[in-house]
Each structure stands twice: as structure tokens, then as C-alpha cells.
Design a protein around this motif. Structure first.
Motif, PDB file in Angstrom:
ATOM      1  N   MET A   1      -8.112  -2.582  14.518  1.00 47.56           N
ATOM      2  CA  MET A   1      -8.549  -3.648  14.501  1.00 47.56           C
ATOM      3  C   MET A   1      -7.925  -5.031  15.097  1.00 47.56           C
ATOM      4  N   THR A   2      -8.600  -6.280  15.436  1.00 48.12           N
ATOM      5  CA  THR A   2      -7.653  -7.198  16.035  1.00 48.12           C
ATOM      6  C   THR A   2      -8.110  -8.582  15.036  1.00 48.12           C
ATOM      7  N   GLN A   3      -7.523  -9.403  15.632  1.00 46.73           N
ATOM      8  CA  GLN A   3      -7.460 -10.732  14.674  1.00 46.73           C
ATOM      9  C   GLN A   3      -8.569 -11.153  14.381  1.00 46.73           C
ATOM     10  N   PRO A   4      -9.689 -11.114  15.164  1.00 44.29           N
ATOM     11  CA  PRO A   4     -11.165 -11.946  14.865  1.00 44.29           C
ATOM     12  C   PRO A   4     -11.655 -10.738  13.844  1.00 44.29           C
ATOM     13  N   LEU A   5     -11.256  -9.802  13.541  1.00 43.61           N
ATOM     14  CA  LEU A   5     -11.840  -8.969  12.338  1.00 43.61           C
ATOM     15  C   LEU A   5     -10.512  -8.729  11.277  1.00 43.61           C
ATOM     16  N   ARG A   6      -9.604  -9.580  11.052  1.00 44.32           N
ATOM     17  CA  ARG A   6      -8.503  -9.596  10.047  1.00 44.32           C
ATOM     18  C   ARG A   6      -9.452  -9.615   8.667  1.00 44.32           C
ATOM     19  N   TRP A   7     -10.254 -10.536   8.433  1.00 45.31           N
ATOM     20  CA  TRP A   7     -10.985 -10.800   7.359  1.00 45.31           C
ATOM     21  C   TRP A   7     -11.699  -9.447   6.821  1.00 45.31           C
ATOM     22  N   LEU A   8     -11.992  -8.804   7.669  1.00 43.65           N
ATOM     23  CA  LEU A   8     -12.778  -7.478   7.389  1.00 43.65           C
ATOM     24  C   LEU A   8     -11.616  -6.331   6.955  1.00 43.65           C
ATOM     25  N   GLN A   9     -10.563  -6.240   7.466  1.00 44.64           N
ATOM     26  CA  GLN A   9      -9.568  -5.386   7.307  1.00 44.64           C
ATOM     27  C   GLN A   9      -8.847  -5.667   5.871  1.00 44.64           C
ATOM     28  N   ASP A  10      -8.863  -7.157   5.618  1.00 47.86           N
ATOM     29  CA  ASP A  10      -8.472  -7.498   4.381  1.00 47.86           C
ATOM     30  C   ASP A  10      -9.258  -7.128   3.049  1.00 47.86           C
ATOM     31  N   GLU A  11     -10.689  -7.344   3.296  1.00 41.11           N
ATOM     32  CA  GLU A  11     -11.688  -7.187   2.357  1.00 41.11           C
ATOM     33  C   GLU A  11     -11.816  -5.671   2.028  1.00 41.11           C
ATOM     34  N   ILE A  12     -11.606  -4.858   3.098  1.00 41.07           N
ATOM     35  CA  ILE A  12     -11.667  -3.139   2.858  1.00 41.07           C
ATOM     36  C   ILE A  12     -10.391  -2.813   2.348  1.00 41.07           C
ATOM     37  N   ALA A  13      -9.230  -3.423   2.530  1.00 43.71           N
ATOM     38  CA  ALA A  13      -7.997  -3.109   1.756  1.00 43.71           C
ATOM     39  C   ALA A  13      -8.076  -3.366   0.207  1.00 43.71           C
ATOM     40  N   ASP A  14      -8.649  -4.684   0.003  1.00 48.95           N
ATOM     41  CA  ASP A  14      -8.875  -4.939  -1.204  1.00 48.95           C
ATOM     42  C   ASP A  14      -9.841  -4.022  -2.043  1.00 48.95           C
ATOM     43  N   ARG A  15     -10.804  -3.546  -1.409  1.00 54.60           N
ATOM     44  CA  ARG A  15     -11.696  -2.549  -2.190  1.00 54.60           C
ATOM     45  C   ARG A  15     -11.032  -1.201  -2.197  1.00 54.60           C
ATOM     46  N   MET A  16     -10.223  -0.721  -1.262  1.00 52.79           N
ATOM     47  CA  MET A  16      -9.559   0.382  -1.506  1.00 52.79           C
ATOM     48  C   MET A  16      -8.586   0.371  -2.804  1.00 52.79           C
ATOM     49  N   LEU A  17      -7.836  -0.946  -2.872  1.00 50.39           N
ATOM     50  CA  LEU A  17      -6.848  -0.914  -4.076  1.00 50.39           C
ATOM     51  C   LEU A  17      -7.570  -0.978  -5.302  1.00 50.39           C
ATOM     52  N   GLN A  18      -8.830  -1.778  -5.445  1.00 50.56           N
ATOM     53  CA  GLN A  18      -9.743  -1.583  -6.486  1.00 50.56           C
ATOM     54  C   GLN A  18     -10.008  -0.056  -7.118  1.00 50.56           C
ATOM     55  N   LYS A  19     -10.120   0.829  -6.101  1.00 46.05           N
ATOM     56  CA  LYS A  19     -10.385   2.165  -6.238  1.00 46.05           C
ATOM     57  C   LYS A  19      -9.242   2.654  -6.929  1.00 46.05           C
ATOM     58  N   LEU A  20      -8.118   2.158  -6.537  1.00 44.78           N
ATOM     59  CA  LEU A  20      -6.627   2.970  -6.974  1.00 44.78           C
ATOM     60  C   LEU A  20      -6.317   2.544  -8.135  1.00 44.78           C
ATOM     61  N   ASP A  21      -7.004   1.612  -8.845  1.00 42.78           N
ATOM     62  CA  ASP A  21      -6.712   1.071 -10.187  1.00 42.78           C
ATOM     63  C   ASP A  21      -7.064   2.207 -11.043  1.00 42.78           C
ATOM     64  N   ILE A  22      -7.816   3.252 -11.211  1.00 40.46           N
ATOM     65  CA  ILE A  22      -8.038   4.459 -12.015  1.00 40.46           C
ATOM     66  C   ILE A  22      -7.426   5.626 -11.830  1.00 40.46           C
ATOM     67  N   VAL A  23      -6.496   5.646 -10.684  1.00 44.39           N
ATOM     68  CA  VAL A  23      -5.528   6.626 -10.189  1.00 44.39           C
ATOM     69  C   VAL A  23      -4.308   6.472 -10.901  1.00 44.39           C
ATOM     70  N   LYS A  24      -3.676   7.473 -11.681  1.00 42.98           N
ATOM     71  CA  LYS A  24      -2.338   7.414 -12.148  1.00 42.98           C
ATOM     72  C   LYS A  24      -1.738   8.168 -11.355  1.00 42.98           C
ATOM     73  N   LEU A  25      -0.443   7.501 -10.703  1.00 38.37           N
ATOM     74  CA  LEU A  25       0.137   7.928  -9.730  1.00 38.37           C
ATOM     75  C   LEU A  25       1.804   7.187  -9.765  1.00 38.37           C
ATOM     76  N   ASP A  26       2.724   7.934  -9.698  1.00 34.16           N
ATOM     77  CA  ASP A  26       3.998   7.818  -9.949  1.00 34.16           C
ATOM     78  C   ASP A  26       4.579   7.427  -8.288  1.00 34.16           C
ATOM     79  N   VAL A  27       4.777   6.068  -8.208  1.00 33.18           N
ATOM     80  CA  VAL A  27       4.979   6.018  -6.557  1.00 33.18           C
ATOM     81  C   VAL A  27       6.382   5.140  -6.491  1.00 33.18           C
ATOM     82  N   LYS A  28       7.040   5.897  -5.623  1.00 31.46           N
ATOM     83  CA  LYS A  28       8.578   5.250  -5.310  1.00 31.46           C
ATOM     84  C   LYS A  28       8.406   4.775  -3.790  1.00 31.46           C
ATOM     85  N   ASP A  29       7.698   5.572  -3.032  1.00 32.48           N
ATOM     86  CA  ASP A  29       7.716   5.156  -1.748  1.00 32.48           C
ATOM     87  C   ASP A  29       6.250   5.082  -1.054  1.00 32.48           C
ATOM     88  N   ILE A  30       5.792   4.030  -0.358  1.00 31.48           N
ATOM     89  CA  ILE A  30       4.547   3.966   0.262  1.00 31.48           C
ATOM     90  C   ILE A  30       4.401   3.998   1.549  1.00 31.48           C
TER      91      ILE A  30
END
Length: 265
Positions: A1-30
Motif C-alpha cells: 500500500m501507499t499513503q493515498p490508500l492508507r484509509w483502505l488498509q485501515d478499513e480492511i484491518a478493522d474488518r479482519m479484527l472483527q473476524k478475530l473476535d470469535i476466535v479463541k486464541l492465547d496470544v503472547k506474541d504477534i
């Protein structure tokens, strides 16, 4: 991605994180690849407050930008080494991360820019711990289909480096030993009032030459562009098992335990 499309990267990251809400995972390192100073850092910190975030930083992101973003979202991540940049990964073919060291790999809109996504999956398998999760998004082959329907040689259109649909990626995950892959896809439509904005975004998405033509009539170009966004996740399970080849499974002798007298008694 480049700066003009930062909004798109943010939007898709937000949708990905919403999908992770239903996943049970013990996370120490990402491991976040590519990482940038976006709002996903705040959400990851809230979802996994005890986790450290390692970064494969996006091109053009400075070490200070990432340090400041992590300091504002999750102080634990300040003690994680800044793994490397995407340029480092491109040249070496490896993440600067030890084997079996992270529980979650989070990859937002990267795979379509890689000439060999299978190699990326192999690196993710290497760094994930047993029971870890890879989650990703990328642009599928229908992205920008309105432009390809035009007969305009001056646009110098290009295909995505990795035109994989979600079925191709699902097969690749299984081929690289990941378990229970889940794939889905959605179409997003971008509407434009000015041709210059459309051309700038298509250049940023690497769907055309980086220097778009200066004069193309508004009536020639489409007023909207379709993005095919593919999402997926899969688990790293059975990492101690040898990979099968030609329908034969090879097992390291060190994985075979010896029964002692006390075991058999």
C-alpha cells in the motif's frame, strides 16, 4: 500500500479484527506484516493486552513512527525487537524472527504484491508456535475489472503479481501444512467523481503504470472500481509431524520415543 490508500488498509484491518473476535486464541506474541502506524495497533492492544507486537514494517515507515505508534497503544511492544522491513524480507526471503516464536501472524493487504505467496506461507509456518494462527487479507483477481474491460493501451494496465482467488489460497494453505483454513471474500466498490483520483488509486494499487497518462477524458474511464477482497485464516497444528511427500510420510527418528521397562511394567 501507499499513503493515498492508507484509509483502505485501515478499513480492511478493522474488518479482519472483527473476524478475530470469535476466535479463541492465547496470544503472547504477534507478528504484523506489513506493519504501519495505523489504528489496528490500538485494537490489537485492547484485544490482546498482554501481547508484544513484532513488526515487518511497510516501505516508507520509519522506526520512530512505529516506536511512537506502539508507545501510544501498547508499551510491551517497545521491548520487542523491530523485526525487519519488507525490503529486508524481499532481499533475504526470511523474517528476522526466530522459529516457533509468535502466536498470531496478522497480514493486511500484502499477498497480492508478492511474486511467491507460498514462500510467505512457509515463513509464517516457521515462526508460528504450535496452535498459532495466521490471518490475512489480499486483493483478488477481479480487482479493477472495469479497467481491464476498456481498450486503452495508453493506460498500461498490469495484473496483480499474485492473481490467486480464495480457492487457490485455500489449496496453498493446505499444501503448506496449515489446518482448517477458512476463506471468504467480498466486493467493495469505490466511486469517483474525478478521473485523476481514480488513476491515482489504480497506480497506488499497482494495477497500472506508476505514471498515469495526463489526459484521458472523463467519459472514457469508469466512475467506479471494484475491489475483490479475500480474507483467510488457518492454524499451525501438528508442527512436530513430518511433511508428507509423494503420499509417504517421513518421520524424524528423534520424534519416536523409546519405551523403557518402567513404561511397560
Amino acid at each position: 500500500m501507499t499513503q493515498p490508500l492508507r484509509w483502505l488498509q485501515d478499513e480492511i484491518a478493522d474488518r479482519m479484527l472483527q473476524k478475530l473476535d470469535i476466535v479463541k486464541l492465547d496470544v503472547k506474541d504477534i507478528l504484523v506484516v506489513p506493519d504501519f502506524a495505523g489504528k489496528h495497533l490500538d485494537v490489537l492492544a485492547k484485544s490482546y493486552p498482554k501481547a508484544r507486537i513484532f513488526s515487518i514494517t511497510e516501505k516508507g515507515i520509519s522506526g520512530f513512527q512505529m516506536w511512537r505508534a506502539k508507545a501510544l497503544s501498547n508499551w510491551r511492544s517497545l521491548f520487542a525487537s523491530n523485526a525487519c522491513s519488507l525490503e529486508d524480507y524481499s532481499s533475504s526471503g526470511r523474517f528476522n524472527v526466530p522459529d516457533n516464536s509468535v502466536d498470531l501472524v496478522f497480514s493486511d493487504l500484502l499477498l497480492h504484491d508478492l511474486p511467491d505467496p507460498k514462500h510467505f506461507l512457509q515463513e509464517c509456518w516457521r515462526v508460528l508456535r504450535e496452535g498459532g494462527l495466521i490471518t490475512f487479507s489480499y486483493l483478488g483477481p477481479d480487482t479493477g475489472k472495469e479497467l481491464r474491460a476498456l481498450d486503452l493501451s495508453e493506460l498500461k494496465l498490469k495484473n496483480l503479481l499474485s492473481p490467486w482467488d480464495m480457492h487457490d489460497m485455500g489449496d496453498a494453505l493446505l499444501g503448506e501444512r496449515f489446518s482448517d483454513p477458512v476463506m471468504d471474500m467480498e466486493y467493495l466498490t469505490l466511486d469517483y467523481e474525478k478521473p485523476a483520483l481514480l488513476l491515482a488509486d489504480m497506480s497506488a494499487l499497482k494495477l497500472m503504470d506508476s505514471t498515469p497518462p495526463k489526459a484521458i477524458g472523463k467519459e472514457v474511464l469508469p466512475q467506479k472500481i471494484t475491489l475483490e477482497v479475500v480474507y483467510g485464516h488457518a492454524w499451525a497444528l501438528g508442527k512436530r509431524l513430518a511433511k508428507a511427500k509423494d503420499n509417504v510420510a517421513y518421520i524424524d527418528l528423534n520424534q519416536i520415543g523409546r519405551k523403557t521397562r518402567s513404561d511397560s511394567a
